[in-house]
Write a protein that holds these residues in place. Structure first.
Motif, PDB file in Angstrom:
ATOM      1  N   ARG A  17       0.839  -1.196   0.000  1.00 31.02           N
ATOM      2  CA  ARG A  17       0.000   0.000   0.000  1.00 31.02           C
ATOM      3  C   ARG A  17       0.872   1.243   0.000  1.00 31.02           C
ATOM      4  N   PRO A  18       0.519   2.248  -0.791  1.00 28.90           N
ATOM      5  CA  PRO A  18       1.346   3.443  -0.802  1.00 28.90           C
ATOM      6  C   PRO A  18       1.147   4.285   0.440  1.00 28.90           C
ATOM      7  N   SER A  19       2.171   4.977   0.853  1.00 25.90           N
ATOM      8  CA  SER A  19       2.011   5.993   1.886  1.00 25.90           C
ATOM      9  C   SER A  19       3.022   7.083   1.590  1.00 25.90           C
ATOM     10  N   PHE A  20       2.862   8.227   2.250  1.00 30.39           N
ATOM     11  CA  PHE A  20       3.677   9.369   1.888  1.00 30.39           C
ATOM     12  C   PHE A  20       5.004   9.391   2.621  1.00 30.39           C
ATOM     13  N   HIS A  21       6.003   9.985   1.979  1.00 24.50           N
ATOM     14  CA  HIS A  21       7.257  10.287   2.656  1.00 24.50           C
ATOM     15  C   HIS A  21       6.969  11.264   3.763  1.00 24.50           C
ATOM     16  N   ALA A  22       7.389  11.002   4.937  1.00 23.85           N
ATOM     17  CA  ALA A  22       7.194  11.937   6.033  1.00 23.85           C
ATOM     18  C   ALA A  22       8.234  11.610   7.078  1.00 23.85           C
ATOM     19  N   PRO A  23       8.669  12.629   7.836  1.00 22.15           N
ATOM     20  CA  PRO A  23       9.570  12.302   8.931  1.00 22.15           C
ATOM     21  C   PRO A  23       8.853  11.362   9.888  1.00 22.15           C
ATOM     22  N   ASP A  24       9.599  10.513  10.599  1.00 19.22           N
ATOM     23  CA  ASP A  24       8.916   9.546  11.469  1.00 19.22           C
ATOM     24  C   ASP A  24       8.796  10.064  12.892  1.00 19.22           C
ATOM     25  N   ALA A  25       8.965  11.360  13.080  1.00 21.58           N
ATOM     26  CA  ALA A  25       8.813  11.936  14.420  1.00 21.58           C
ATOM     27  C   ALA A  25       8.209  13.324  14.299  1.00 21.58           C
ATOM     28  N   VAL A  26       7.488  13.735  15.341  1.00 22.14           N
ATOM     29  CA  VAL A  26       6.999  15.118  15.367  1.00 22.14           C
ATOM     30  C   VAL A  26       8.114  15.989  15.943  1.00 22.14           C
ATOM     31  N   PRO A  27       8.135  17.286  15.592  1.00 16.28           N
ATOM     32  CA  PRO A  27       9.245  18.121  16.049  1.00 16.28           C
ATOM     33  C   PRO A  27       9.259  18.268  17.570  1.00 16.28           C
ATOM     34  N   PRO A  28      10.446  18.348  18.171  1.00 18.54           N
ATOM     35  CA  PRO A  28      10.505  18.529  19.620  1.00 18.54           C
ATOM     36  C   PRO A  28       9.962  19.905  19.988  1.00 18.54           C
ATOM     37  N   GLY A  29       9.442  20.028  21.182  1.00 23.29           N
ATOM     38  CA  GLY A  29       8.981  21.342  21.644  1.00 23.29           C
ATOM     39  C   GLY A  29       7.516  21.589  21.380  1.00 23.29           C
ATOM     40  N   VAL A  30       6.872  20.746  20.575  1.00 20.09           N
ATOM     41  CA  VAL A  30       5.439  20.904  20.351  1.00 20.09           C
ATOM     42  C   VAL A  30       4.737  19.646  20.887  1.00 20.09           C
ATOM     43  N   ARG A  31       3.767  19.878  21.750  1.00 21.40           N
ATOM     44  CA  ARG A  31       3.110  18.751  22.426  1.00 21.40           C
ATOM     45  C   ARG A  31       1.904  18.295  21.598  1.00 21.40           C
ATOM     46  N   VAL A  32       2.029  17.105  21.010  1.00 23.68           N
ATOM     47  CA  VAL A  32       0.980  16.620  20.100  1.00 23.68           C
ATOM     48  C   VAL A  32       0.162  15.515  20.775  1.00 23.68           C
ATOM     49  N   SER A  33      -1.153  15.769  20.873  1.00 26.18           N
ATOM     50  CA  SER A  33      -2.100  14.768  21.403  1.00 26.18           C
ATOM     51  C   SER A  33      -2.802  14.094  20.235  1.00 26.18           C
ATOM     52  N   VAL A  34      -2.856  12.778  20.248  1.00 25.88           N
ATOM     53  CA  VAL A  34      -3.583  12.047  19.200  1.00 25.88           C
ATOM     54  C   VAL A  34      -4.826  11.426  19.820  1.00 25.88           C
TER      55      VAL A  34
END
Ligand code: GTP
Ligand code: MG
Length: 266
Positions: A17-34
């Motif tokens: 299945r295709p998926s997009f190129h993306a970094p595998d981490a969110v940037p430090p310093g920003v708090r991301v809730s999923v």
């Protein structure tokens, strides 16, 4: 640019299945809730959770009283996740319950059926860090696609997107897609107070009415991996349509119209 993912799940090879190129981490310093709403997704959760990027601040799973082992699977795979048991019914109610307990700077809405690829999260976060208040995934923006959507749903989505764009002067290319992210400060403008699958529309419309900055990012929607969809085209399509119209006719307008219709106004 597409590339192949390499997650193995339940005997299925996701590398096809295709998926997009993306970094595998969110940037430090920003708090991301999923926030992930779940209803009987025990078979899908392992692959969904395996695709989450590194560096997330919190993971909130809102379960709609699943009758399978969804909650046990979530606890086993992510002991750090906060599991919220939904008290009402429907995806809208589940998301509202999840948003209520978020403590991060950014909220990402993700499905648990394997359709939305968590590996795309860093691109949503990047768009928010580059100036957007609200970032909408789109299967129909350039670079996006879906292997899941039927011809009937595609047509309905196009008509409903056009209606919203006309009534609210927006440029949405994919109204009925549940993969979105936003700064937590947007929550008071959303006031999620609906139960069902009209929740994405309600959010999109209220964000537009508030004049917030909206960006779209292309997204690839995969097939649901296992189990049945909970969405019914006619029932849920009607709820979306009613939401679009009801949000246009504000409470204030109704207050002025009703007495006049009944001949009660002086
Ligand atoms: N907590 C909770 N989650 C729900 C409920 N209904 C659906 N969900 C979850 O919401 C997500 C989207 O539901 P789906 O059934 O895949 O619906 P959809 O993606 O809009 O439609 P499809 O394209 O047909 O898959 C999945 O993670 C479901 O498990 C509910 O009543 N409560
Ligand atoms: Mg789905």
């Amino acid at each position: 640019m597409l590339h192949s993912a390499s997650v193995q799940s339940g005997g299925r090879d996701l590398s096809a299945r295709p998926s997009f190129h993306a970094p595998d981490a969110v940037p430090p310093g920003v708090r991301v809730s999923v926030v992930i709403p779940t209803l009987n997704e025990e078979e899908n959760l392992p692959s969904v959770l395996a695709r989450l990027p590194r560096g997330l601040y919190e993971l909130i799973i809102v379960d709609g009283r699943s009758t399978d082992k969804t909650v046990a699977v979530a606890r086993r795979l992510r002991p750090d996740a906060r599991i919220v048991m939904q008290t009402g019914r429907g995806k809208g109610n589940a998301l509202a319950a999840g948003f209520e307990v978020c403590t991060g700077d950014i909220v990402v809405m993700l499905d648990a059926d394997g359709s939305t690829d968590a590996a795309e999260i860093p691109r949503f976060v990047a768009a928010l860090c580059n100036g957007a208040d609200f970032v909408k995934g789109s299967r129909f923006a350039q670079g996006g696609a879906s292997s899941d959507i039927t011809a009937m749903r595609r047509l309905g989505n196009r008509v409903l997107s056009g209606l919203v764009n006309t009534l609210y002067r927006t440029s949405y290319t994919d109204l009925c897609y549940g993969y979105n992210a936003f700064w937590t400060r947007c929550l008071p403008y959303m006031r999620v107070d609906c139960n069902g699958f009209e929740v994405e529309t309600l959010i999109n419309v209220r964000i537009a009415k508030a004049g917030l900055v909206i960006h779209e990012v292309p997204s690839y929607e995969r097939d649901r991996m296992y189990g049945q969809s909970h969405l019914h085209v006619v029932r849920d399509g009607s709820r979306v349509l009613i939401t679009i119209v009801a949000e246009r006719i504000s409470a204030a307008a109704w207050r002025t119209m009703l007495p006049r219709r009944r001949g009660l106004r002086p």
